[in-house]
Design an enzyme around this catalytic site. Structure first.
Site, short mmCIF file in Angstrom:
data_model
loop_
_atom_site.label_atom_id
_atom_site.label_comp_id
_atom_site.label_asym_id
_atom_site.label_seq_id
_atom_site.Cartn_x
_atom_site.Cartn_y
_atom_site.Cartn_z
N ASN A 82 -7.64 74.74 52.49
CA ASN A 82 -8.29 75.77 53.31
C ASN A 82 -9.77 75.79 52.91
O ASN A 82 -10.13 76.31 51.86
CB ASN A 82 -7.63 77.14 53.02
CG ASN A 82 -8.36 78.27 53.71
OD1 ASN A 82 -9.21 78.06 54.58
ND2 ASN A 82 -8.04 79.50 53.32
N TRP A 83 -10.60 75.19 53.76
CA TRP A 83 -12.03 75.08 53.40
C TRP A 83 -12.78 76.40 53.52
O TRP A 83 -13.88 76.53 53.04
CB TRP A 83 -12.71 74.05 54.31
CG TRP A 83 -12.34 72.64 54.03
CD1 TRP A 83 -11.37 72.18 53.19
CD2 TRP A 83 -12.95 71.48 54.60
NE1 TRP A 83 -11.34 70.81 53.20
CE2 TRP A 83 -12.29 70.35 54.07
CE3 TRP A 83 -13.98 71.28 55.53
CZ2 TRP A 83 -12.64 69.04 54.42
CZ3 TRP A 83 -14.32 69.99 55.89
CH2 TRP A 83 -13.67 68.88 55.33
N LYS A 84 -12.20 77.35 54.22
CA LYS A 84 -12.90 78.62 54.49
C LYS A 84 -14.25 78.31 55.13
O LYS A 84 -14.36 77.32 55.85
CB LYS A 84 -13.02 79.45 53.22
CG LYS A 84 -11.68 79.60 52.50
CD LYS A 84 -11.69 80.57 51.37
CE LYS A 84 -10.31 80.61 50.74
NZ LYS A 84 -10.19 81.59 49.67
N HIS A 120 -4.55 85.40 56.65
CA HIS A 120 -5.14 85.20 55.32
C HIS A 120 -5.70 86.53 54.82
O HIS A 120 -6.23 87.32 55.61
CB HIS A 120 -6.25 84.14 55.39
CG HIS A 120 -6.70 83.72 54.02
ND1 HIS A 120 -7.56 84.48 53.27
CD2 HIS A 120 -6.36 82.64 53.26
CE1 HIS A 120 -7.74 83.87 52.10
NE2 HIS A 120 -7.03 82.76 52.06
N GLU A 141 -8.33 87.32 53.41
CA GLU A 141 -9.75 87.55 53.73
C GLU A 141 -9.88 88.06 55.17
O GLU A 141 -10.73 88.89 55.47
CB GLU A 141 -10.56 86.27 53.51
CG GLU A 141 -10.74 86.00 52.01
CD GLU A 141 -10.82 84.52 51.64
OE1 GLU A 141 -11.06 83.69 52.52
OE2 GLU A 141 -10.65 84.22 50.44
N GLU A 196 0.26 84.19 48.76
CA GLU A 196 -1.04 84.16 48.09
C GLU A 196 -1.35 85.54 47.49
O GLU A 196 -1.87 86.42 48.18
CB GLU A 196 -2.14 83.82 49.11
CG GLU A 196 -1.95 82.49 49.79
CD GLU A 196 -3.29 81.91 50.27
OE1 GLU A 196 -3.61 80.79 49.86
OE2 GLU A 196 -4.01 82.59 51.01
N GLY A 233 -9.39 82.73 44.49
CA GLY A 233 -10.79 82.51 44.14
C GLY A 233 -11.20 83.13 42.81
O GLY A 233 -12.38 83.22 42.49
N SER A 284 -5.96 80.07 43.36
CA SER A 284 -6.45 79.31 42.21
C SER A 284 -5.52 78.17 41.78
O SER A 284 -5.30 77.92 40.59
CB SER A 284 -6.74 80.24 41.02
OG SER A 284 -7.74 81.17 41.38
N GLY A 341 -7.75 76.56 48.20
CA GLY A 341 -9.10 76.89 48.65
C GLY A 341 -10.12 76.07 47.89
O GLY A 341 -10.36 74.89 48.20
N GLY A 342 -10.71 76.68 46.86
CA GLY A 342 -11.81 76.06 46.11
C GLY A 342 -11.59 74.59 45.75
O GLY A 342 -12.47 73.74 45.99
#
Ligand code: PGA
Length: 255
Positions: A9-11, A97, A99, A167, A173, A213, A234-235
């Site tokens: 997930n590149w966001k 998600h 966010e 999640e 993150g 994470s 993600g990251g």
């Protein structure tokens, strides 16, 4: 046995040239791999669907969106709908998600409408659920998860193509991963909920990913758990070496 899914997930990250560079690097590294039932999904910003499809069309890499409108067409400035994603041959789409729940007021009811719209256009949703730190500390994690599941899947005939991503918000993150024991406990709870509400057969087929994470150093311990079928990353999915390493770990566990 369910195959493993490694989803990135590149966001809201990467410029066009960084995307091109990433795809070149990734495909160079994955081209001679035997994926052994490991499915790779990349969810870039929607501007980059076309270049991602160009790179992945003859490869075993799927492309997913990060969001979809609950409406089909019309005066919804800035939105993208399920028929549009379908016309770009997208395979998956993330919904719910944390966010989006936090910054864009995405409720369980909206998540439910989005899932219905995606299913109508044959796009497999990746449905995110998870508790906050204060909910975990209050001991209500399972109540929160159950409420999110019932809301998201209300009147939906859950089929095996739906992917659920657990999640925990406190792990996203932050560098704080849920321990494999904490994650497995909730994944098992989710699978048991599916068994109860649908059937054993569907519960055994649905993929439940962990997100929060997930990194090269902890992925093995997490995906070793019987109810963890991969990760929504993600990251670490933004860096080719790390994403590639995580794909390698998944492949080695499926050999
Ligand atoms: P993270 O993000 O891996 O950077 O924690 C996961 C996600 O939000 O899907």
């Amino acid at each position: 046995m369910r195959d493993l899914i490694i989803a990135g997930n590149w966001k809201m990250n990467k410029t066009f040239s960084e995307t091109e560079e990433f795809l070149l690097e990734l495909t160079k590294r994955t081209d001679d791999k035997q994926l052994n039932d490991v499915k790779i999904i990349i969810c870039p910003p929607s501007l980059y669907f076309e270049i991602c499809s160009d790179f992945t069309q003859d490869r075993e890499i799927s492309i997913g969106a990060q969001n979809v409108s609950e409406h089909e067409f019309g005066a919804y400035t800035g939105e993208i709908s399920a028929p549009m994603l379908s016309s770009m041959d997208l395979d998956n789409c993330i919904v719910g998600h944390s966010e989006r729940r936090k910054y864009f007021a995405e409720s369980d009811k909206i998540v439910n409408s989005k899932i219905k719209s995606l299913l109508e256009y044959d796009i497999d949703p990746i449905v995110c659920i998870g508790e906050s730190l204060s909910q975990r500390e209050k001991g209500i994690t399972k109540d929160v998860i159950q409420q999110q599941l019932s809301g998201a899947f209300k009147d939906i005939d859950l089929n095996s193509n739906i992917i659920i991503a657990y999640e925990p918000i406190w792990a996203i993150g932050t560098g704080k991963t849920a321990s494999s024991k904490q994650a497995q406990e909730i994944h098992k709870f989710i699978r048991n909920w599916i068994k109860k509400e649908y059937s054993n057969k569907i519960a055994e087929k649905v993929h439940i990913l962990y997100g929060g994470s997930m990194k090269p150093h902890n992925i093995e311990e997490l995906i070793k758990q019987p109810d963890i079928d991969g990760g929504l990353i993600g990251g670490a999915s933004l860096v080719t070496e790390k994403f590639n390493k995580m794909i390698d770990v998944a492949i080695s566990m499926r050999k």
